[in-house]
Scaffold this motif. Structure first.
Motif, PDB file in Angstrom:
ATOM      1  N   ARG A  89      22.345  -3.866   4.052  1.00  0.00           N
ATOM      2  CA  ARG A  89      22.757  -4.155   5.424  1.00  0.00           C
ATOM      3  C   ARG A  89      22.421  -5.604   5.779  1.00  0.00           C
ATOM      4  NH1 ARG A  89      23.898  -1.388  10.142  1.00  0.00           N
ATOM      5  NH2 ARG A  89      23.088  -2.296  12.077  1.00  0.00           N
ATOM      6  N   THR A  90      21.268  -6.081   5.298  1.00  0.00           N
ATOM      7  CA  THR A  90      20.887  -7.485   5.452  1.00  0.00           C
ATOM      8  C   THR A  90      20.799  -8.103   4.064  1.00  0.00           C
ATOM      9  OG1 THR A  90      19.609  -6.982   7.440  1.00  0.00           O
ATOM     10  CG2 THR A  90      19.165  -9.074   6.357  1.00  0.00           C
ATOM     11  N   PRO A  91      21.719  -8.977   3.668  1.00  0.00           N
ATOM     12  CA  PRO A  91      21.690  -9.575   2.327  1.00  0.00           C
ATOM     13  C   PRO A  91      20.398 -10.348   2.084  1.00  0.00           C
ATOM     14  CG  PRO A  91      23.793  -9.962   3.397  1.00  0.00           C
ATOM     15  CD  PRO A  91      22.893  -9.417   4.443  1.00  0.00           C
ATOM     16  N   ARG A  92      19.969 -10.347   0.831  1.00  0.00           N
ATOM     17  CA  ARG A  92      18.685 -10.951   0.504  1.00  0.00           C
ATOM     18  C   ARG A  92      18.744 -11.700  -0.819  1.00  0.00           C
ATOM     19  NH1 ARG A  92      14.108  -6.684   2.469  1.00  0.00           N
ATOM     20  NH2 ARG A  92      15.170  -5.936   4.329  1.00  0.00           N
ATOM     21  N   LEU A  93      17.955 -12.777  -0.892  1.00  0.00           N
ATOM     22  CA  LEU A  93      17.647 -13.420  -2.163  1.00  0.00           C
ATOM     23  C   LEU A  93      16.384 -12.751  -2.687  1.00  0.00           C
ATOM     24  CD1 LEU A  93      17.767 -15.537  -4.408  1.00  0.00           C
ATOM     25  CD2 LEU A  93      16.735 -17.184  -2.823  1.00  0.00           C
ATOM     26  N   VAL A  94      16.552 -11.952  -3.737  1.00  0.00           N
ATOM     27  CA  VAL A  94      15.478 -11.076  -4.186  1.00  0.00           C
ATOM     28  C   VAL A  94      14.495 -11.799  -5.103  1.00  0.00           C
ATOM     29  CG1 VAL A  94      14.971  -8.962  -5.450  1.00  0.00           C
ATOM     30  CG2 VAL A  94      16.967  -9.079  -3.948  1.00  0.00           C
ATOM     31  N   PRO A 120      10.285  -7.964 -12.891  1.00  0.00           N
ATOM     32  CA  PRO A 120       9.454  -6.979 -12.180  1.00  0.00           C
ATOM     33  C   PRO A 120       9.719  -5.581 -12.733  1.00  0.00           C
ATOM     34  CG  PRO A 120      11.267  -7.717 -10.808  1.00  0.00           C
ATOM     35  CD  PRO A 120      11.290  -8.580 -12.024  1.00  0.00           C
ATOM     36  N   LYS A 121       8.807  -4.666 -12.456  1.00  0.00           N
ATOM     37  CA  LYS A 121       8.921  -3.315 -13.002  1.00  0.00           C
ATOM     38  C   LYS A 121      10.185  -2.615 -12.534  1.00  0.00           C
ATOM     39  CE  LYS A 121       3.907  -2.793 -13.371  1.00  0.00           C
ATOM     40  NZ  LYS A 121       2.717  -2.045 -12.894  1.00  0.00           N
ATOM     41  N   CYS A 122      10.592  -2.895 -11.304  1.00  0.00           N
ATOM     42  CA  CYS A 122      11.814  -2.296 -10.802  1.00  0.00           C
ATOM     43  C   CYS A 122      12.377  -3.184  -9.706  1.00  0.00           C
ATOM     44  CB  CYS A 122      11.578  -0.886 -10.262  1.00  0.00           C
ATOM     45  SG  CYS A 122      10.481  -0.838  -8.834  1.00  0.00           S
ATOM     46  N   ALA A 123      13.670  -3.043  -9.470  1.00  0.00           N
ATOM     47  CA  ALA A 123      14.310  -3.871  -8.457  1.00  0.00           C
ATOM     48  C   ALA A 123      13.732  -3.604  -7.082  1.00  0.00           C
ATOM     49  CB  ALA A 123      15.822  -3.621  -8.449  1.00  0.00           C
ATOM     50  N   ALA A 124      13.370  -2.340  -6.817  1.00  0.00           N
ATOM     51  CA  ALA A 124      12.839  -2.012  -5.501  1.00  0.00           C
ATOM     52  C   ALA A 124      11.531  -2.740  -5.235  1.00  0.00           C
ATOM     53  CB  ALA A 124      12.636  -0.508  -5.385  1.00  0.00           C
ATOM     54  N   GLU A 125      10.731  -2.932  -6.289  1.00  0.00           N
ATOM     55  CA  GLU A 125       9.456  -3.627  -6.118  1.00  0.00           C
ATOM     56  C   GLU A 125       9.678  -5.056  -5.643  1.00  0.00           C
ATOM     57  OE1 GLU A 125       6.098  -5.548  -9.026  1.00  0.00           O
ATOM     58  OE2 GLU A 125       6.901  -3.578  -9.558  1.00  0.00           O
ATOM     59  N   ALA A 126      10.654  -5.738  -6.225  1.00  0.00           N
ATOM     60  CA  ALA A 126      10.927  -7.107  -5.823  1.00  0.00           C
ATOM     61  C   ALA A 126      11.650  -7.157  -4.491  1.00  0.00           C
ATOM     62  CB  ALA A 126      11.761  -7.814  -6.892  1.00  0.00           C
ATOM     63  N   ALA A 127      12.622  -6.285  -4.308  1.00  0.00           N
ATOM     64  CA  ALA A 127      13.449  -6.347  -3.106  1.00  0.00           C
ATOM     65  C   ALA A 127      12.698  -5.943  -1.855  1.00  0.00           C
ATOM     66  CB  ALA A 127      14.675  -5.455  -3.268  1.00  0.00           C
ATOM     67  N   GLY A 128      11.634  -5.146  -2.027  1.00  0.00           N
ATOM     68  CA  GLY A 128      10.935  -4.660  -0.852  1.00  0.00           C
ATOM     69  C   GLY A 128      10.347  -5.752   0.001  1.00  0.00           C
ATOM     70  N   ALA A 129       9.957  -6.861  -0.601  1.00  0.00           N
ATOM     71  CA  ALA A 129       9.338  -7.934   0.158  1.00  0.00           C
ATOM     72  C   ALA A 129      10.306  -9.064   0.446  1.00  0.00           C
ATOM     73  CB  ALA A 129       8.134  -8.481  -0.605  1.00  0.00           C
ATOM     74  N   ALA A 130      11.553  -8.940   0.047  1.00  0.00           N
ATOM     75  CA  ALA A 130      12.505 -10.024   0.251  1.00  0.00           C
ATOM     76  C   ALA A 130      12.875 -10.135   1.725  1.00  0.00           C
ATOM     77  CB  ALA A 130      13.759  -9.794  -0.585  1.00  0.00           C
ATOM     78  N   LEU A 131      13.265 -11.336   2.108  1.00  0.00           N
ATOM     79  CA  LEU A 131      13.654 -11.623   3.485  1.00  0.00           C
ATOM     80  C   LEU A 131      15.157 -11.842   3.555  1.00  0.00           C
ATOM     81  CD1 LEU A 131      10.784 -14.101   4.392  1.00  0.00           C
ATOM     82  CD2 LEU A 131      10.972 -11.710   5.057  1.00  0.00           C
ATOM     83  N   PRO A 132      15.720 -11.896   4.751  1.00  0.00           N
ATOM     84  CA  PRO A 132      17.135 -12.258   4.857  1.00  0.00           C
ATOM     85  C   PRO A 132      17.394 -13.632   4.233  1.00  0.00           C
ATOM     86  CG  PRO A 132      16.306 -11.443   6.952  1.00  0.00           C
ATOM     87  CD  PRO A 132      15.113 -11.611   6.067  1.00  0.00           C
ATOM     88  N   GLN A 182      18.303 -10.566  10.926  1.00  0.00           N
ATOM     89  CA  GLN A 182      18.466  -9.180  10.505  1.00  0.00           C
ATOM     90  C   GLN A 182      19.878  -8.657  10.772  1.00  0.00           C
ATOM     91  OE1 GLN A 182      16.120  -7.472   8.936  1.00  0.00           O
ATOM     92  NE2 GLN A 182      14.565  -9.074   9.071  1.00  0.00           N
ATOM     93  N   ARG A 183      20.614  -9.328  11.655  1.00  0.00           N
ATOM     94  CA  ARG A 183      21.952  -8.839  12.009  1.00  0.00           C
ATOM     95  C   ARG A 183      23.053  -9.412  11.125  1.00  0.00           C
ATOM     96  NH1 ARG A 183      20.926 -10.359  17.626  1.00  0.00           N
ATOM     97  NH2 ARG A 183      22.716 -11.775  17.452  1.00  0.00           N
ATOM     98  N   LEU A 184      22.739 -10.399  10.302  1.00  0.00           N
ATOM     99  CA  LEU A 184      23.771 -11.072   9.523  1.00  0.00           C
ATOM    100  C   LEU A 184      24.163 -10.231   8.316  1.00  0.00           C
ATOM    101  CD1 LEU A 184      22.355 -14.710   9.636  1.00  0.00           C
ATOM    102  CD2 LEU A 184      24.303 -13.800  10.932  1.00  0.00           C
TER     103      LEU A 184
END
Length: 712
Positions: free
Chosen positions: A23-28, A38-50, A75-77
């Motif tokens: 919903r909010t694109p991120r540079l992971v 990283p061990k999994c994509a979720a681990e890296a993506a969890g802390a990513a920002l817009p 967050q709306r972009l």
């Protein structure tokens, strides 16, 4: 794991993973070859920002605190499109985002030079709505999912007048306390925030910073490319570190930008280099800096410049004083001769240019600003003084003598200011000057600040430079700047200033321009991409210059960093060698009363310049390293190395300023285990030898200096 990311972009030296399906694109993630996944994509993506954070008037930050990350608009972009391209050795990616509530379209523009681990970014905002919006902040580069603050050190560089490029380090966790996220469900509000304010963008700190990982040595090193104001922030998000780089903001700089329907705003550029340790990241950033600057022959030739100011004439040039200096500078081997401040001073009085006040990188004289005499508050017309240069040819006789002695003539100029007593102050319209909110002109130390967005201001400077360069044959301009302001319109002015300077160089491609702002207070990436040289300091004490000279390559490539070398006839031979040695791995800015030296002393100067001319061809390709680490202001020993990639040549310059220990070991990791030949190029020493991992040097006396060449 990487298949879970929706888009991967990059090249052989840099990889960026994006999640554009959220919903909010991120540079992971941003990685270099060899970095573990990283061990999994979720681990890296969890802390990513817009991809970007923007604050608008009336919409707030979305976070209770001073931080600009986590904004409501960011967050709306949503992702609308993206496009990758390659050309001229650069990889480009543009990600188009749309505000879900309509109105704003945001383009996040990334670029990276092929085979160089540097990411450059800026953000373009377009108002596609039907009502005006006011932008209060916009990030140029926003990156989350960096390692935990627990393992990171943060590096900053204090940058004060006469004491530039003083790097210091602390553990990031010292500024980001662990507040117990497991109990509160939130990260702390603390963050490391550093801002540069006003038209001296590097007054106080360099527009740079770095994070290093203590566990594996990885480094993230950045610069914000603004000749105006800037801000960077490092904070914590979900046990990870984020980094936000931007230009001016409303809260920190009283900046805002009103976008009418259809209008656009483009942020300042920011660049992030990755590498193994600080030295490795600086190697990448140095390569990047060379790629973004405008081409110029000076970057390869590195001619020696004599300037009559520092510890010499100090803003009091006359024909009588200059002619013997010109002859002596030519005899020593100088290739350019710059007449510094005061050549336009036709005021009555002593005209010594050293009245009470800041000396500011070239003859800041009387700063009173009350119309009480002196040239300080009367400058602006930039016409030569008949009093200082009498006779039918006036200043032209001096310029002619410089050419007769085989050197290129240069002049000091402070183009952006007009003194309150100058006729230009009334001849130019009010709109040609920067003004405060009520329409009152900016006045600092008896000077008004031109606004280069106005055609009258630009036309005035065009006439000035075309006269000096096109008609008088001046081939070098030292462009100084000795006031500072944070007035409205500053960002637009500084962009117009660099545009004007680029146009000057287009018209006069052989002209060499030195950028100076009271020494190194305008040592920013945007200016360095246009100017050929950068003043590193106004420091007049040769014993205090080494830490500046050694650390200057963190801010400016060595072939652009002008370092003063001002030997004097009252110096001992060792003192002459010391002050000359400080400039030998940068750009030699020669000064001093050479005209009063003995033939032996002048011979020492000539020998040092012969050495410089033998090594300068390597400097324009070299990358710096610091065998003793980045220097401290009070360090007894200071060292700077220059490694020439693809050649088996390394230069090491070492100063002993004080202390009882006459010996030092200077590691050079890239030469470890190899057979190395050591040649002493400048200075004298006791035993000098390579022990397989370090250069061991003995300097029996302090102060002393030594330049060596290490060849495999």
């Amino acid at each position: 794991m990487t298949q879970e990311f929706s888009y991967r972009w990059g090249h052989s030296a840099l990889t960026a993973d994006f999640d554009l399906d959220r919903r909010t694109p991120r540079l992971v993630r941003l990685t270099v070859p060899g970095e573990p996944e990283p061990k999994c994509a979720a681990e890296a993506a969890g802390a990513a920002l817009p991809l970007v954070d923007v604050t608008l008037l009336g919409q707030g930050t979305g976070w209770s605190g001073p931080r600009f990350t986590g904004t409501a608009l960011g967050q709306r972009l949503t992702h609308r499109a993206h496009h990758a391209a390659y050309g001229d050795g650069w990889h480009h990616l543009t990600v188009q985002l749309q505000d879900r509530r309509g109105g704003l379209t945001v383009f996040v523009e990334y670029s990276s030079p092929d085979a160089v681990p540097v990411l450059r970014a800026r953000v373009r905002i377009r108002n596609d709505g039907d009502t005006p919006v006011t932008v209060r902040s916009v990030s140029s580069l926003l990156l989350g999912a960096l390692p935990s603050p627990d393992v990171l050190d943060v590096h900053r560089a204090r940058n004060d007048w006469l004491a530039e490029c003083r790097w210091y380090t602390e553990e990031l966790r010292e500024s980001l306390p662990d507040v117990g996220r497991a109990f509160h469900g939130h990260d702390g509000r603390a963050g490391v925030r550093l801002a540069g304010r006003g038209s001296w963008p590097t007054d106080g700190h360099l527009a740079m910073g770095a994070l290093t990982d203590r566990t594996d040595g990885r480094c993230w090193l950045w610069q914000i490319e603004s000749a105006a104001s800037w801000l960077w922030e490092a904070g914590e998000a979900d046990h990870h570190t984020y980094l936000s780089l931007s230009g001016p903001t409303a809260d920190d700089h009283q900046w805002h930008q009103v976008l009418s329907p259809g209008a656009e705003f483009v942020s300042e550029y920011a660049a992030l280099a990755l590498g193994d340790g600080f030295d490795g990241a600086l190697t990448a950033l140095t390569d990047y800096r060379r790629r973004i600057r405008r081409p110029h022959p000076d970057h390869d030739r590195l001619p020696v410049v004599f300037n009559d100011y520092m510890n010499t004439l100090m803003g009091d040039p006359t024909t009588e004083k200059l002619l013997p200096l010109i002859d002596a500078a030519a005899a020593a081997g100088a290739e350019y001769f710059c007449v510094d401040a005061g050549w336009y001073d036709d005021e009555d009085g002593d005209g010594d240019g050293d009245a009470e006040g800041d000396t500011g990188g070239g003859g800041d004289g009387d700063t009173g600003g009350d119309g009480g005499g002196g040239w300080w508050d009367s400058v602006g017309a930039w016409l030569p003084s008949a009093r200082r240069f009498p006779g039918p040819d006036g200043l032209h006789a001096v310029l002619g003598r410089i050419r007769e002695r085989g050197m290129v003539p240069g002049l000091w100029l402070e183009p952006e200011v007009v003194g309150v007593r100058s006729p230009l102050a009334t001849e130019l319209p009010d709109e040609a000057f920067l003004r405060h909110g009520g329409g009152v002109r900016v006045t600092e130390q008896g000077r008004h600040q031109l606004d280069l967005t106005h055609p009258a201001a630009r036309a005035h400077l065009d006439r000035t430079v075309d006269r000096l360069v096109g008609e008088w044959g001046v081939g070098y301009l030292k462009l100084d700047y000795n006031i500072t302001t944070s007035a409205p319109g500053l960002l637009d002015h500084t962009r117009a200033w660099l545009s004007w300077l680029s146009a000057v160089l287009d018209r006069h491609p052989g002209l060499v321009v030195e950028n100076c702002g009271s020494g190194g207070l305008r040592m920013d990436g945007a200016s360095l991409a246009v100017a050929q040289l950068q003043s590193t300091s106004d420091q007049q004490d040769p014993l205090r210059y080494p830490p500046i000279a050694a650390a200057a390559p963190t801010a400016v490539p060595p072939e652009q960093g002008a370092v003063w070398a001002y030997p004097q006839p009252e110096f001992t031979d060792e003192e002459i060698a010391f002050t000359l040695g400080s400039a030998l791995l940068g750009r030699v800015h020669l000064s001093g009363r050479l005209d009063r030296m003995t033939p032996h002393q002048l011979g020492l100067v000539r020998e040092a310049l012969v050495t410089y001319k033998a090594v300068r061809g390597d400097l324009c390709r070299s990358v710096p390293f610091w065998p003793l680490g980045l220097p401290g202001w009070r360090d007894a020993w200071v060292a700077l190395g220059m490694r020439v990639p693809f050649l088996d040549t390394t230069y090491v310059l070492v100063w002993r300023r004080a202390g009882d220990d006459p010996e030092v070991a200077l590691p050079a990791a890239h030469l470890t285990g190899r057979e190395v030949r050591v040649d002493v190029l400048h200075g004298s020493a006791g035993p000098v030898a390579w022990d397989g991992s370090a250069l061991r040097v003995t300097l029996p006396e302090a102060p002393s200096v030594l330049l060596t060449r290490l060849t495999v």
